[in-house]
Design an enzyme around this catalytic site. Structure first.
Site, PDB file in Angstrom:
ATOM      1  N   ASP A  87      63.654   3.285  -5.004  1.00  7.25           N
ATOM      2  CA  ASP A  87      62.749   4.435  -4.959  1.00  7.25           C
ATOM      3  C   ASP A  87      62.673   5.096  -6.335  1.00  7.25           C
ATOM      4  O   ASP A  87      61.590   5.441  -6.827  1.00  7.25           O
ATOM      5  CB  ASP A  87      63.261   5.428  -3.919  1.00  7.25           C
ATOM      6  N   HIS A 101      53.963   3.784  -4.745  1.00 10.84           N
ATOM      7  CA  HIS A 101      54.129   4.437  -3.443  1.00 10.84           C
ATOM      8  C   HIS A 101      52.922   4.238  -2.530  1.00 10.84           C
ATOM      9  O   HIS A 101      53.066   4.220  -1.305  1.00 10.84           O
ATOM     10  CB  HIS A 101      54.451   5.926  -3.623  1.00 10.84           C
ATOM     11  N   HIS A 149      53.603   0.982  -1.000  1.00 10.97           N
ATOM     12  CA  HIS A 149      54.607   1.208   0.046  1.00 10.97           C
ATOM     13  C   HIS A 149      53.953   1.695   1.328  1.00 10.97           C
ATOM     14  O   HIS A 149      54.233   1.208   2.425  1.00 10.97           O
ATOM     15  CB  HIS A 149      55.645   2.243  -0.405  1.00 10.97           C
ATOM     16  N   HIS A 179      62.822   2.560   2.764  1.00 11.16           N
ATOM     17  CA  HIS A 179      61.737   3.069   1.914  1.00 11.16           C
ATOM     18  C   HIS A 179      61.811   2.438   0.528  1.00 11.16           C
ATOM     19  O   HIS A 179      60.826   1.934  -0.003  1.00 11.16           O
ATOM     20  CB  HIS A 179      61.861   4.595   1.832  1.00 11.16           C
TER      21      HIS A 179
END
Length: 381
Positions: A173, A256, A259, A273
């Site tokens: 992350d 992101h 993601h 995540h």
């Protein structure tokens, strides 16, 4: 384009070995009737320490359970508990979704909120936003709040005793933070805090990146040994504080957004995540046409960290054209952070980047004597 720059940060950040013992002292400065939100597993592990800390500060110990995801229903249920019992501060104890649910319900109920992560697995604890999912784990929306948590407290001994994969996920992350912040800075988009990136936000994102390249591998060794070392302290700060400040005040971009697109593929459910973000980071580097050496270094480093950099490792394959197209379309919907990139990005571009990852990463791994990717089978099909 907004000409205003904005920096957002939590009111207080507390980190270190044994920090959980100081929780009562810090909460007492925020309210008299805290509500602890924690799932059964987390509460089973930490209820004794939390109870002792709160009782030492003469605070009542009230805990409510939590399921897996911060859903709209879970948030609303917490608001009802807060209102019914007169709580004045809510504490998210556990992982990112627990913390996000606490933030979202604290905001709606008009009380203060605190983040107490039990792993350095994401940068969610510091931010003024929550990621809302369906009960199945599909991304629904970001919810933005006018302020950040009143307290973020992370005990590095607790992090050292959490599974290694959680720290690796936090590294995934946080590695995205600099890649996305520098892309946002090159373009004209706003950061998540609501204005153009500050120099501070961008610099903190880069500092997070530098710390991780220097300390990630020895920090993972420390967690494997369940001990706290200077390398682990550095990585916890990079994953939690620096990445949090860096993404919020530096900006999110393609990593992101990809993601978020990946959450729509049942094959990826069960992945953390940070694992899915790492696929987004590599895809962003491909989209940018980043230097070959930078891409190859990223593949080598993230393989050593234990993060996925092939479709195989997230349960997909280059031949899964329909699924990859759906991911690419979800990643490029209007309002997604991918549009912060300094050039236009289409679903076709994302599809091409995702499809290219498999051969690229396999080649680099072979050339460096690194293991072949193993197929992830934890998701649904």
């Amino acid at each position: 384009m907004s000409e205003l720059t904005v920096l957002a940060s939590p009111s207080r950040y507390v980190q270190g070995k044994g920090a959980l013992g100081a929780l009562g002292t810090h909460l007492a400065a925020l309210g008299d009737r805290p509500l602890i939100v924690a799932d059964d597993t987390v509460w089973g592990l930490f209820s004794a320490q939390v109870t002792e800390a709160l009782e030492a500060a003469q605070l009542p110990v009230v805990r409510v359970g939590f399921e897996r995801f911060a859903t709209p229903e879970a948030v609303d249920a917490l608001v009802e508990v807060i209102s019914a019992d007169g709580h004045d501060v809510i504490v998210g104890l556990g992982g990112g979704s627990t913390i996000d649910a606490a933030k979202a319900s604290g905001h709606l109920a008009g009380i203060r909120w605190a983040s107490v992560p039990t792993a350095a697995s994401s940068d969610a604890p510091t931010s003024a936003l929550a990621v809302i999912y369906t009960a199945e784990g599909e991304f629904v929306e970001y919810r933005f709040f006018p302020r950040n948590p009143d307290l973020v407290l992370i005990d590095t001994q607790v992090v050292a005793e959490a599974p290694v994969r959680f720290l690796a996920a936090g590294i995934g992350d946080a590695l995205a933070t600099w890649l996305e912040a520098r892309a946002t800075r090159r373009g004209t988009a706003s950061a998540m805090a609501g204005g153009r990136p500050t120099l501070a936000g961008t610099a903190l994102a880069e500092l997070s990146w530098d710390i991780l390249w220097e300390n990630a591998l020895p920090a993972l060794d420390a967690v494997s040994a369940r001990v706290v070392t200077p390398a682990l302290e550095a990585v916890v700060e990079a994953n939690t504080l620096l990445s949090g400040l860096g993404f919020e005040s530096g900006g999110l971009a393609a990593a992101h957004a990809i993601h978020n697109g990946l959450t729509a593929a049942p094959q990826t459910h069960g992945l953390t995540h940070g694992q899915k973000v790492n696929i987004g980071s590599l895809a962003q580097l491909v989209l940018e046409g980043a230097p070959t050496a930078e891409i190859e270094d990223f593949v080598v480093f993230t393989t050593r960290v234990g993060l996925p950099n092939t479709l195989t490792e997230i349960g997909l394959a280059p031949e899964d054209t329909a699924e990859l197209r759906a991911i690419a379309e979800a990643a490029t919907v209007e309002g997604e952070t991918i549009h912060a990139m300094p050039f236009p990005v289409t679903a076709e571009d994302v599809l091409a980047a995702l499809t290219a990852l498999e051969g690229l990463s396999r080649r680099v791994r072979r050339e460096h004597g690194l293991p072949e990717p193993e197929r992830y089978t934890g998701g649904g099909h």
